[in-house]
Design a protein around this motif. Structure first.
Motif, mmCIF file in Angstrom:
data_model
loop_
_atom_site.group_PDB
_atom_site.id
_atom_site.type_symbol
_atom_site.label_atom_id
_atom_site.label_comp_id
_atom_site.label_asym_id
_atom_site.label_seq_id
_atom_site.Cartn_x
_atom_site.Cartn_y
_atom_site.Cartn_z
ATOM 1 N N LYS A 128 0.490 -1.418 0.477
ATOM 2 C CA LYS A 128 -0.049 0.303 -0.052
ATOM 3 C C LYS A 128 0.674 1.560 -0.170
ATOM 4 N N GLN A 129 1.949 1.577 0.310
ATOM 5 C CA GLN A 129 2.799 2.667 1.256
ATOM 6 C C GLN A 129 3.276 2.268 -0.295
ATOM 7 N N ALA A 130 3.677 1.678 -1.062
ATOM 8 C CA ALA A 130 4.651 1.320 -2.419
ATOM 9 C C ALA A 130 3.339 1.838 -3.315
ATOM 10 N N LEU A 131 2.146 1.684 -3.508
ATOM 11 C CA LEU A 131 1.651 2.202 -4.151
ATOM 12 C C LEU A 131 1.378 3.831 -4.380
ATOM 13 N N GLU A 132 1.425 3.904 -2.913
ATOM 14 C CA GLU A 132 0.917 4.952 -2.498
ATOM 15 C C GLU A 132 1.716 6.585 -3.340
ATOM 16 N N ASP A 133 2.768 5.749 -2.783
ATOM 17 C CA ASP A 133 4.434 6.881 -3.539
ATOM 18 C C ASP A 133 4.410 6.776 -4.891
ATOM 19 N N ALA A 134 3.362 6.062 -5.411
ATOM 20 C CA ALA A 134 3.544 6.137 -7.285
ATOM 21 C C ALA A 134 2.668 6.678 -7.488
ATOM 22 N N GLY A 135 1.954 7.156 -6.557
ATOM 23 C CA GLY A 135 0.553 7.316 -6.871
ATOM 24 C C GLY A 135 -0.458 6.449 -7.698
ATOM 25 N N VAL A 136 -0.129 5.663 -7.479
ATOM 26 C CA VAL A 136 -1.595 4.459 -7.762
ATOM 27 C C VAL A 136 -2.304 4.206 -6.576
ATOM 28 N N ARG A 137 -4.303 4.657 -6.839
ATOM 29 C CA ARG A 137 -5.207 4.302 -6.024
ATOM 30 C C ARG A 137 -4.933 2.875 -5.249
ATOM 31 N N PRO A 138 -4.306 2.188 -4.091
ATOM 32 C CA PRO A 138 -4.763 1.132 -3.712
ATOM 33 C C PRO A 138 -6.088 0.492 -3.553
ATOM 34 N N SER A 139 -6.640 -0.241 -5.524
ATOM 35 C CA SER A 139 -7.746 -0.495 -5.502
ATOM 36 C C SER A 139 -7.274 -2.086 -6.245
ATOM 37 N N PRO A 140 -8.103 -2.849 -5.642
ATOM 38 C CA PRO A 140 -7.950 -4.410 -5.970
ATOM 39 C C PRO A 140 -7.452 -4.182 -8.105
ATOM 40 N N ALA A 141 -8.988 -3.518 -7.835
ATOM 41 C CA ALA A 141 -9.520 -3.480 -9.582
ATOM 42 C C ALA A 141 -7.994 -2.894 -10.899
ATOM 43 N N VAL A 142 -7.680 -1.749 -9.788
ATOM 44 C CA VAL A 142 -6.708 -1.291 -10.572
ATOM 45 C C VAL A 142 -4.932 -2.008 -10.512
ATOM 46 N N VAL A 143 -4.849 -2.366 -9.273
ATOM 47 C CA VAL A 143 -4.044 -3.071 -9.217
ATOM 48 C C VAL A 143 -3.945 -3.855 -9.722
ATOM 49 N N ALA A 144 -4.851 -5.227 -10.032
ATOM 50 C CA ALA A 144 -4.601 -6.113 -10.979
ATOM 51 C C ALA A 144 -4.189 -5.638 -12.380
ATOM 52 N N SER A 145 -5.736 -4.784 -13.096
ATOM 53 C CA SER A 145 -5.030 -4.329 -14.245
ATOM 54 C C SER A 145 -3.692 -3.354 -14.309
ATOM 55 N N GLU A 146 -3.442 -3.137 -13.951
ATOM 56 C CA GLU A 146 -2.078 -2.587 -13.903
ATOM 57 C C GLU A 146 -1.288 -3.347 -14.034
ATOM 58 N N PHE A 147 -1.124 -4.466 -12.608
ATOM 59 C CA PHE A 147 0.220 -5.184 -12.900
ATOM 60 C C PHE A 147 -0.017 -6.084 -13.871
ATOM 61 N N ASN A 148 -1.632 -6.740 -14.252
ATOM 62 C CA ASN A 148 -1.483 -7.954 -16.012
ATOM 63 C C ASN A 148 -1.676 -6.363 -17.018
ATOM 64 N N LEU A 149 -1.401 -6.002 -17.509
ATOM 65 C CA LEU A 149 -0.539 -5.381 -18.018
ATOM 66 C C LEU A 149 1.153 -4.817 -18.541
ATOM 67 N N ARG A 150 1.686 -5.209 -17.126
ATOM 68 C CA ARG A 150 2.764 -5.284 -16.604
ATOM 69 C C ARG A 150 3.344 -7.472 -16.624
ATOM 70 N N TYR A 151 2.883 -8.165 -16.419
ATOM 71 C CA TYR A 151 3.999 -9.646 -16.527
ATOM 72 C C TYR A 151 3.179 -10.489 -17.054
ATOM 73 N N TRP A 152 3.843 -11.001 -17.188
ATOM 74 C CA TRP A 152 3.826 -12.363 -18.385
ATOM 75 C C TRP A 152 3.611 -13.272 -18.719
ATOM 76 N N GLY A 153 3.127 -13.378 -17.513
ATOM 77 C CA GLY A 153 2.362 -15.568 -17.243
ATOM 78 C C GLY A 153 1.254 -14.701 -17.019
ATOM 79 N N LYS A 154 0.162 -15.191 -16.024
ATOM 80 C CA LYS A 154 -1.316 -16.131 -15.846
ATOM 81 C C LYS A 154 -1.457 -14.902 -15.907
ATOM 82 N N SER A 155 -2.300 -14.083 -15.950
ATOM 83 C CA SER A 155 -2.875 -12.590 -14.983
ATOM 84 C C SER A 155 -3.702 -13.039 -13.988
ATOM 85 N N ILE A 156 -4.152 -11.825 -13.054
ATOM 86 C CA ILE A 156 -4.532 -12.097 -11.928
ATOM 87 C C ILE A 156 -6.008 -11.845 -12.007
ATOM 88 N N THR A 157 -6.318 -12.035 -10.454
ATOM 89 C CA THR A 157 -7.996 -11.171 -10.972
ATOM 90 C C THR A 157 -7.895 -10.277 -9.941
#
Length: 151
Positions: free
Chosen positions: A18-47
């Motif tokens: 949560k602190q890393a997300l805040e420092d990066a200016g990213v809202r700590p929302s599960p939907a936002v985290v999953a979406s942004e993570f999946n844009l960068r992850y080469w493996g199976k996407s997360i929900t």
């Protein structure tokens, strides 16, 4: 609860994430985290459910996912997973006034480092001039022409 349990570790990881997300200016929302993570992850996407578990301190991602999170959020993967290092600090961390850089600061520094030396020198001169102006402004308001005795 015993010290060092998985639940304690998951809660501590959640706080660091949560602190890393805040420092990066990213809202700590599960939907936002999953979406942004999946844009960068080469493996199976997360929900969003998986991201919610990370944020709620219920689960800790596997190392490959921690690596993706750390690259995205510009944090050290070991510190994201296990917490800040103890013992000897890096020399730059020991400098007076050393702070954590925001995501925007780190991006600006990366762009600066990509510049040719001639352009870096120009940026250095601009920053030096701004620092002089900031010091002058901090020392007090400039005297008016009337206070200086000019007409």
């Amino acid at each position: 609860m015993a010290k060092g349990t998985h639940a304690d570790e998951a809660q501590a990881f959640s706080s660091r994430l949560k602190q890393a997300l805040e420092d990066a200016g990213v809202r700590p929302s599960p939907a936002v985290v999953a979406s942004e993570f999946n844009l960068r992850y080469w493996g199976k996407s997360i929900t969003a459910h998986t991201a919610r578990a990370w944020l709620a301190g219920v689960a800790i991602p596997m190392q490959d996912k921690i690596r993706t999170l750390s690259e995205w959020l510009h944090v050290n993967p070991d510190e994201l997973r296990f917490g800040p290092r103890t013992g000897v600090l890096l020399a730059r961390e020991q400098e007076p006034g050393a702070e954590r850089l925001s995501l925007q600061d780190r991006e600006m520094l990366a762009q600066y480092l990509a510049l040719p030396p001639m352009h870096r020198k120009t940026v250095q001169e601009v920053v030096a001039a701004l620092a002089v102006a900031a010091r002058a402004a901090a020392s007090g308001p400039p005297l008016s022409r009337k206070a200086k005795g000019e007409r």
